[in-house]
Design an enzyme around this catalytic site. Sequence first.
Site, short mmCIF file in Angstrom:
data_model
loop_
_atom_site.label_atom_id
_atom_site.label_comp_id
_atom_site.label_asym_id
_atom_site.label_seq_id
_atom_site.Cartn_x
_atom_site.Cartn_y
_atom_site.Cartn_z
N ASN A 9 41.56 48.57 39.10
CA ASN A 9 42.14 49.59 39.99
C ASN A 9 43.66 49.55 39.83
O ASN A 9 44.30 48.60 40.28
CB ASN A 9 41.71 49.26 41.43
CG ASN A 9 42.44 50.12 42.46
OD1 ASN A 9 42.98 51.17 42.13
ND2 ASN A 9 42.44 49.66 43.70
N LYS A 11 45.79 51.40 41.22
CA LYS A 11 46.46 51.84 42.46
C LYS A 11 47.53 52.91 42.12
O LYS A 11 47.31 53.70 41.21
CB LYS A 11 47.07 50.65 43.20
CG LYS A 11 46.09 49.51 43.36
CD LYS A 11 46.55 48.49 44.35
CE LYS A 11 45.61 47.30 44.32
NZ LYS A 11 45.66 46.50 45.52
N HIS A 96 38.47 52.02 49.79
CA HIS A 96 39.33 50.88 49.45
C HIS A 96 40.13 50.49 50.70
O HIS A 96 40.54 51.35 51.48
CB HIS A 96 40.27 51.25 48.30
CG HIS A 96 41.02 50.06 47.79
ND1 HIS A 96 42.17 49.60 48.40
CD2 HIS A 96 40.77 49.21 46.76
CE1 HIS A 96 42.58 48.51 47.75
NE2 HIS A 96 41.74 48.26 46.76
N GLU A 98 43.07 49.76 51.25
CA GLU A 98 44.37 50.41 51.48
C GLU A 98 44.18 51.79 52.10
O GLU A 98 45.03 52.24 52.87
CB GLU A 98 45.16 50.46 50.16
CG GLU A 98 45.72 49.09 49.81
CD GLU A 98 45.74 48.75 48.34
OE1 GLU A 98 45.70 49.65 47.49
OE2 GLU A 98 45.77 47.53 48.03
N GLU A 168 35.61 43.09 49.24
CA GLU A 168 37.02 42.75 49.04
C GLU A 168 37.61 42.29 50.38
O GLU A 168 38.01 43.14 51.20
CB GLU A 168 37.80 43.98 48.57
CG GLU A 168 37.31 44.54 47.26
CD GLU A 168 38.42 45.31 46.56
OE1 GLU A 168 38.82 44.89 45.47
OE2 GLU A 168 38.92 46.29 47.13
N GLY A 174 45.81 41.49 46.72
CA GLY A 174 47.23 41.50 46.37
C GLY A 174 48.02 40.35 46.95
O GLY A 174 49.25 40.37 46.96
N SER A 214 42.53 39.35 44.35
CA SER A 214 43.30 38.41 43.52
C SER A 214 42.47 37.75 42.42
O SER A 214 42.63 36.56 42.15
CB SER A 214 43.98 37.36 44.41
OG SER A 214 44.87 37.98 45.31
C1 PEP Z 1 42.15 45.81 44.67
O1 PEP Z 1 43.09 46.58 44.64
O2 PEP Z 1 41.01 46.26 44.86
C2 PEP Z 1 42.40 44.38 44.47
C3 PEP Z 1 41.39 43.57 44.56
O3 PEP Z 1 43.69 44.00 44.21
P1 PEP Z 1 44.19 42.54 43.68
O4 PEP Z 1 43.30 42.16 42.54
O5 PEP Z 1 45.60 42.75 43.28
O6 PEP Z 1 44.03 41.60 44.83
#
Ligand code: PEP
Length: 250
Positions: A9, A11, A96, A98, A168, A174, A214
């Site tokens: 992703n 973003k 997601h 965010e 997640e 992040g 992450s």
């Molecule tokens: C994501 O954006 O779905 C995500 C898991 O980000 P990151 O890997 O940076 O934690």
Amino acid sequence: MRKRIIAGNWKMNMDHIEGSSLASLILEGIGEKELPCEVVVIPPFTTLPAVAEVFAGSKVDTGAQDLWYEDAGAFTGEISGSMISRLGCRYVLVGHSERRHILGEGSGILALKLRAALRAGLTPIYCVGEAAEERESGNAEDVVEKQVREVLEGLGPEEISRTVVAYEPVWAIGTGKTATPEDASGMHSFIRGLIAGIFDKEAAGRILILYGGSVKPGNASELLGCGDIDGALVGGASLDAGQFLGIIFS
Ligand code: PEP
């Protein structure tokens, strides 16, 4: 045996010029190698046509980060499922964290978006996960159960068979903090149990549940080695071809 998906992703990163270069680097890195999993790249909308063109005819799939829940009409600024699928994309993220936390999307709109994705022939990757305080107060499973039930209940057998879930934990996205393999796989088997209860054992055995938060080359193989983890949704590390390839081939 369930297949495995590694999805990146991007973003709100990578314009169409930067995105084409990154997509080309990923393709070069794969070269003639056999992919050990399905690979999906999920760029921003305006980057999607350029990236879809680079990956056309390759083994790498593309996806979008969001969609609107109507198929066409007076929805200024929005993008429909059919617009995404006509670019050759197969996947779309729904819910997601965010979008849930920054844009305030809740179960009502997410249920509509997920069904719009299925209607357009796309595979929705439905994201669920608890915030730090919800985990600390012992409510992680209740939160995830609510997110799963409110959006997935009511789908038909064929629809659930075309749906992917991504767990997640919000506190891991992040932040560099990753759920332990035990915590992640515990939540994955909890979700699989929920799917068995809402639908049936066959749907539960078949549904792909990805982990996100992450994921890096250094922790991917341990996480992906857990029985109920069927792949990864990768944010930050998918912006670097070397790291993304490291996760794909971990
Ligand atoms: C994501 O954006 O779905 C995500 C898991 O980000 P990151 O890997 O940076 O934690």
